[in-house]
Design a protein around this motif. Structure first.
Motif, PDB file in Angstrom:
ATOM      1  N   MET A   1      25.893  30.673  26.429  1.00 21.27           N
ATOM      2  CA  MET A   1      27.167  31.378  25.846  1.00 21.27           C
ATOM      3  C   MET A   1      29.107  31.802  26.670  1.00 21.27           C
ATOM      4  N   GLY A   2      29.336  31.521  26.109  1.00 18.38           N
ATOM      5  CA  GLY A   2      31.027  31.580  27.015  1.00 18.38           C
ATOM      6  C   GLY A   2      31.517  32.849  27.759  1.00 18.38           C
ATOM      7  N   GLN A   3      32.152  32.851  28.112  1.00 15.86           N
ATOM      8  CA  GLN A   3      32.855  34.546  28.258  1.00 15.86           C
ATOM      9  C   GLN A   3      34.129  34.696  27.450  1.00 15.86           C
ATOM     10  N   ALA A   4      34.392  36.191  27.288  1.00 13.82           N
ATOM     11  CA  ALA A   4      34.772  37.114  26.111  1.00 13.82           C
ATOM     12  C   ALA A   4      36.698  37.020  27.434  1.00 13.82           C
ATOM     13  N   TYR A   5      37.638  36.685  26.357  1.00 17.47           N
ATOM     14  CA  TYR A   5      39.101  36.934  27.275  1.00 17.47           C
ATOM     15  C   TYR A   5      39.363  38.129  26.990  1.00 17.47           C
ATOM     16  N   GLY A   6      39.835  38.934  27.585  1.00 17.19           N
ATOM     17  CA  GLY A   6      40.923  40.035  27.118  1.00 17.19           C
ATOM     18  C   GLY A   6      41.653  39.986  27.419  1.00 17.19           C
ATOM     19  N   PHE A   7      43.126  40.376  26.485  1.00 21.39           N
ATOM     20  CA  PHE A   7      44.307  40.359  26.499  1.00 21.39           C
ATOM     21  C   PHE A   7      45.522  41.718  26.197  1.00 21.39           C
ATOM     22  N   PHE A   8      45.733  42.182  27.445  1.00 20.31           N
ATOM     23  CA  PHE A   8      46.788  43.533  27.430  1.00 20.31           C
ATOM     24  C   PHE A   8      48.139  43.812  28.286  1.00 20.31           C
ATOM     25  N   GLU A   9      48.784  43.901  26.626  1.00 20.71           N
ATOM     26  CA  GLU A   9      49.952  44.160  27.404  1.00 20.71           C
ATOM     27  C   GLU A   9      50.995  45.426  27.094  1.00 20.71           C
ATOM     28  N   ILE A  10      51.011  45.748  28.584  1.00 24.13           N
ATOM     29  CA  ILE A  10      51.530  47.168  28.079  1.00 24.13           C
ATOM     30  C   ILE A  10      53.533  46.577  29.052  1.00 24.13           C
ATOM     31  N   PRO A  11      54.181  47.835  29.276  1.00 25.61           N
ATOM     32  CA  PRO A  11      55.384  47.766  29.968  1.00 25.61           C
ATOM     33  C   PRO A  11      55.500  47.908  31.556  1.00 25.61           C
ATOM     34  N   THR A  26      36.252  49.567  36.517  1.00 29.99           N
ATOM     35  CA  THR A  26      35.456  49.768  35.539  1.00 29.99           C
ATOM     36  C   THR A  26      34.271  48.942  35.382  1.00 29.99           C
ATOM     37  N   ALA A  27      34.372  47.440  35.263  1.00 26.84           N
ATOM     38  CA  ALA A  27      33.397  46.643  34.824  1.00 26.84           C
ATOM     39  C   ALA A  27      33.551  45.752  35.859  1.00 26.84           C
ATOM     40  N   GLU A  28      32.033  44.467  35.556  1.00 27.60           N
ATOM     41  CA  GLU A  28      32.343  43.580  35.736  1.00 27.60           C
ATOM     42  C   GLU A  28      33.122  42.512  35.601  1.00 27.60           C
ATOM     43  N   VAL A  29      34.764  42.347  35.620  1.00 28.41           N
ATOM     44  CA  VAL A  29      35.333  41.440  35.203  1.00 28.41           C
ATOM     45  C   VAL A  29      36.287  40.430  36.530  1.00 28.41           C
ATOM     46  N   GLU A  30      37.251  39.403  35.481  1.00 30.93           N
ATOM     47  CA  GLU A  30      37.870  38.499  36.383  1.00 30.93           C
ATOM     48  C   GLU A  30      39.371  38.516  35.718  1.00 30.93           C
ATOM     49  N   MET A  31      40.508  39.101  36.696  1.00 40.67           N
ATOM     50  CA  MET A  31      41.419  38.791  35.700  1.00 40.67           C
ATOM     51  C   MET A  31      42.058  37.354  36.115  1.00 40.67           C
ATOM     52  N   VAL A  32      42.393  36.631  35.309  1.00 45.59           N
ATOM     53  CA  VAL A  32      42.570  35.343  35.242  1.00 45.59           C
ATOM     54  C   VAL A  32      44.284  35.147  34.857  1.00 45.59           C
ATOM     55  N   ILE A  45      48.204  40.964  30.746  1.00 44.33           N
ATOM     56  CA  ILE A  45      46.962  41.063  31.843  1.00 44.33           C
ATOM     57  C   ILE A  45      46.673  40.038  31.028  1.00 44.33           C
ATOM     58  N   ILE A  46      45.373  38.789  31.353  1.00 41.02           N
ATOM     59  CA  ILE A  46      44.196  38.394  31.412  1.00 41.02           C
ATOM     60  C   ILE A  46      43.253  38.583  31.670  1.00 41.02           C
ATOM     61  N   ILE A  47      42.201  38.844  31.120  1.00 38.70           N
ATOM     62  CA  ILE A  47      40.733  38.847  32.002  1.00 38.70           C
ATOM     63  C   ILE A  47      39.820  38.337  31.223  1.00 38.70           C
ATOM     64  N   ARG A  48      39.161  38.384  31.696  1.00 34.87           N
ATOM     65  CA  ARG A  48      37.733  37.635  31.164  1.00 34.87           C
ATOM     66  C   ARG A  48      36.319  38.373  31.636  1.00 34.87           C
TER      67      ARG A  48
END
Length: 94
Positions: A1-11, A26-32, A45-48
């Motif tokens: 199974m592939g990885q999830a992507y998180g998108f986070f937009e902030i000023p 917080t958790a085992e994620v990687e900033m892409v 910001i994009i993480i996976r």
């Protein structure tokens, strides 16, 4: 199974750096990659990682960051076109 992507937009770049720190601690994620728009006044910001880690990281940054996010999303099973778009962005930043 592939990885999830998180998108986070902030000023602001400062708030983005703080959010990245929270997410990665917080958790085992990687900033892409990240995208800075409007001279850095808006940062995406994009993480996976696995789905639960990405969700947990995004929620922690939204709740505990120094600024509230403009928007955020978790894509559990991104389409290959999303992955291509993110990789293109990451290659521009490197």
């Amino acid at each position: 199974m592939g990885q999830a992507y998180g998108f986070f937009e902030i000023p602001s770049v400062t708030a983005a750096v703080a959010a990245i720190d929270i997410m990665c601690k917080t958790a085992e994620v990687e900033m892409v990659t990240w995208e800075k728009k409007l001279g850095g006044r808006l940062v995406t910001i994009i993480i996976r990682g696995d789905v639960s880690a990405v969700r947990q990281s995004i929620e922690a940054a939204a709740e505990n960051g120094i600024k509230k996010p403009v928007a955020y999303a978790v894509i559990a099973n991104p389409h290959e076109e999303i992955i291509k778009m993110v990789n293109k962005s990451a290659n521009r930043v490197s």
